[in-house]
Design a protein around this motif. Structure first.
Motif, PDB file in Angstrom:
ATOM      1  N   SER A   1       0.828  -1.202   0.000  1.00  0.00           N
ATOM      2  CA  SER A   1       0.000   0.000   0.000  1.00  0.00           C
ATOM      3  C   SER A   1       0.862   1.252   0.000  1.00  0.00           C
ATOM      4  CB  SER A   1      -0.919   0.025   1.225  1.00  0.00           C
ATOM      5  OG  SER A   1      -1.679   1.229   1.261  1.00  0.00           O
ATOM      6  N   ASP A   2       0.365   2.288  -0.670  1.00  0.00           N
ATOM      7  CA  ASP A   2       0.994   3.614  -0.553  1.00  0.00           C
ATOM      8  C   ASP A   2       0.073   4.571   0.207  1.00  0.00           C
ATOM      9  OD1 ASP A   2      -0.926   4.120  -2.494  1.00  0.00           O
ATOM     10  OD2 ASP A   2       0.422   5.210  -3.829  1.00  0.00           O
TER      11      ASP A   2
ATOM     12  N   ASN B   1      -2.299  -1.875  -7.877  1.00  0.00           N
ATOM     13  CA  ASN B   1      -3.296  -0.917  -8.383  1.00  0.00           C
ATOM     14  C   ASN B   1      -2.879   0.524  -8.107  1.00  0.00           C
ATOM     15  OD1 ASN B   1      -3.607  -0.979  -5.639  1.00  0.00           O
ATOM     16  ND2 ASN B   1      -5.809  -1.416  -5.637  1.00  0.00           N
ATOM     17  N   PHE B   2      -1.615   0.724  -7.766  1.00  0.00           N
ATOM     18  CA  PHE B   2      -1.091   2.077  -7.555  1.00  0.00           C
ATOM     19  C   PHE B   2       0.320   2.152  -8.126  1.00  0.00           C
ATOM     20  CE2 PHE B   2       0.101  -0.399  -3.816  1.00  0.00           C
ATOM     21  CZ  PHE B   2       1.446  -0.098  -3.652  1.00  0.00           C
ATOM     22  N   SER B   3       0.787   3.344  -8.369  1.00  0.00           N
ATOM     23  CA  SER B   3       2.166   3.562  -8.794  1.00  0.00           C
ATOM     24  C   SER B   3       2.888   4.360  -7.712  1.00  0.00           C
ATOM     25  CB  SER B   3       2.211   4.289 -10.141  1.00  0.00           C
ATOM     26  OG  SER B   3       1.521   5.514 -10.066  1.00  0.00           O
ATOM     27  N   LEU B   4       4.198   4.436  -7.819  1.00  0.00           N
ATOM     28  CA  LEU B   4       5.002   5.120  -6.812  1.00  0.00           C
ATOM     29  C   LEU B   4       5.272   6.570  -7.211  1.00  0.00           C
ATOM     30  CD1 LEU B   4       7.600   2.298  -6.055  1.00  0.00           C
ATOM     31  CD2 LEU B   4       5.467   2.811  -4.856  1.00  0.00           C
ATOM     32  N   VAL B   5       5.437   7.414  -6.228  1.00  0.00           N
ATOM     33  CA  VAL B   5       5.678   8.840  -6.444  1.00  0.00           C
ATOM     34  C   VAL B   5       7.162   9.122  -6.221  1.00  0.00           C
ATOM     35  CG1 VAL B   5       5.149  11.173  -5.656  1.00  0.00           C
ATOM     36  CG2 VAL B   5       3.338   9.435  -5.741  1.00  0.00           C
ATOM     37  N   ALA B   6       7.832   9.653  -7.257  1.00  0.00           N
ATOM     38  CA  ALA B   6       9.272   9.880  -7.170  1.00  0.00           C
ATOM     39  C   ALA B   6       9.636  10.897  -6.096  1.00  0.00           C
ATOM     40  CB  ALA B   6       9.816  10.328  -8.520  1.00  0.00           C
ATOM     41  N   ALA B   7       8.742  11.817  -5.798  1.00  0.00           N
ATOM     42  CA  ALA B   7       9.033  12.845  -4.797  1.00  0.00           C
ATOM     43  C   ALA B   7       9.048  12.281  -3.388  1.00  0.00           C
ATOM     44  CB  ALA B   7       8.007  13.978  -4.896  1.00  0.00           C
ATOM     45  N   GLY B   8       8.538  11.039  -3.227  1.00  0.00           N
ATOM     46  CA  GLY B   8       8.489  10.412  -1.910  1.00  0.00           C
ATOM     47  C   GLY B   8       7.071  10.291  -1.399  1.00  0.00           C
TER      48      GLY B   8
END
Length: 333
Positions: A42-43, A83-90
């Motif tokens: 999960s994010d 079902n989610f992608s990661l955020v490069a900013a953190g």
């Protein structure tokens, strides 16, 4: 556990569609096989079971790549996609056990900012790990006739309060004019042209670059890797003398300039300084590099200071998080 991930995958690892999706590496650190069914990624800290694994056997000390693509694919035996992608900013990221409560790995409130095709992971025995580098947060000041004399050398101290300085992300520099044959602009993220170019007595730039060491007893080697134009002098945790320097005068003041012009080709090639003799000056927890960046004169068309801090860790089983370049998806590290 989450052992490595990449939040800005442009060319490192393609999924089954040929797309370069974000990815998360899961490692079974135990001595026996497990099944990930019911585990979740999960994010969102408010929804720990945002994406749940299907029936997924994982052998002892084996790894599994899950693409964080947003495609939401979870057929057993097929490539897995959250079902989610990661955020490069953190952002927040967690791997949670089937009870929906126990977090095996958690980045809270957020993992640090990520760079293109550079992964972030847990180093295993005798692994080189980057603790600061491109996109790392830092503070900087271009000293003037007021701030320069007032600061003296106090800004080099580990305990110095730099909260009033400007915050940026590494590296720092500028490139005047359209020409950029060697790609200097792709190296720096913080542009200080308006503060330094064609301004009298503005050829010095002070940087304070923080980095964290989980346990200094695990550090076997320490390296500072620097790209620069035209010079610099680096101090570690308030050292009285520079631990590394290039084209720097013996006596430094806020008005100092580089002692020589560095060609772009030489300055952009990485200068590597082994600072293992300085390991005794490191501390467990927060450390800081104080860097005096130097340009040759006020009419110089460019300036660059791009430091990286690297350590090699001992075989103790201790976990140290850091940046991997190149990334190692699926590798046993």
């Amino acid at each position: 556990v989450i052992s490595e991930f990449m939040a800005q995958n442009n060319n490192t690892l393609a999924d089954e569609d040929g797309a370069y999706s974000d990815w998360i590496e899961i490692r079974n650190t135990g001595n026996s096989a497990i099944n990930l069914a019911g585990w979740s990624l999960s994010d969102l800290s408010t929804d720990l079971q945002q994406w749940t694994f299907p029936d997924t056997p994982l052998a002892a000390n084996a790894t599994l790549i899950v693409f964080a693509s947003g495609k939401d694919r979870k057929l057993s035996g097929q490539p897995l996609h959250t079902n989610f992608s990661l955020v490069a900013a953190g952002e927040y990221l967690a791997l949670t056990a089937p009870d929906g409560i126990t977090k095996a790995t958690e980045f809270s409130p957020a993992y640090p900012a990520q760079s293109t095709d550079v992964s972030y992971g847990a180093a295993q025995p005798s692994t080189w790990v980057q603790l600061a580098g491109k996109s790392s947060s830092f503070r900087y000041l271009v000293p003037d006739a007021t701030s320069g004399p007032a600061l003296g050398t106090s800004w080099r101290a580990a305990s110095f309060n730099d909260s009033t300085w400007t915050q940026g992300t590494l590296a720092i520099g500028f490139k005047n004019g359209a020409a950029d044959a060697l790609g200097m602009r792709s190296i720096f993220e913080t542009n200080v042209q308006s503060l330094m170019y064609n301004l009298a007595s503005r050829q010095s730039c002070y940087l304070r670059v923080p980095f964290t060491i989980s346990n200094v007893a695990n550090v076997l080697e320490l390296e500072l890797r620097t790209q620069y134009d035209d010079g610099y002098a680096t101090f570690l945790n308030g050292s009285s003398n520079p631990v590394d320097a290039a084209n720097a005068p013996t006596s430094l003041t806020w008005q100092s300039v580089a002692t020589a012009t560095e060609t772009d080709g030489n300055g952009l090639s990485m200068k590597i300084a082994n600072l293992s003799a300085q390991i005794g000056n490191l501390v467990t927890g927060s450390n800081v590099l104080a860097i005096h960046g130097l340009n040759i004169n006020q009419s110089s068309s460019d300036f660059l200071c791009a430091p990286q801090v690297w350590v090699r860790l001992a075989n103790t089983g201790a976990t140290q998080w850091g940046y991997f370049e190149p990334a190692t998806p699926g590798d046993r590290k």
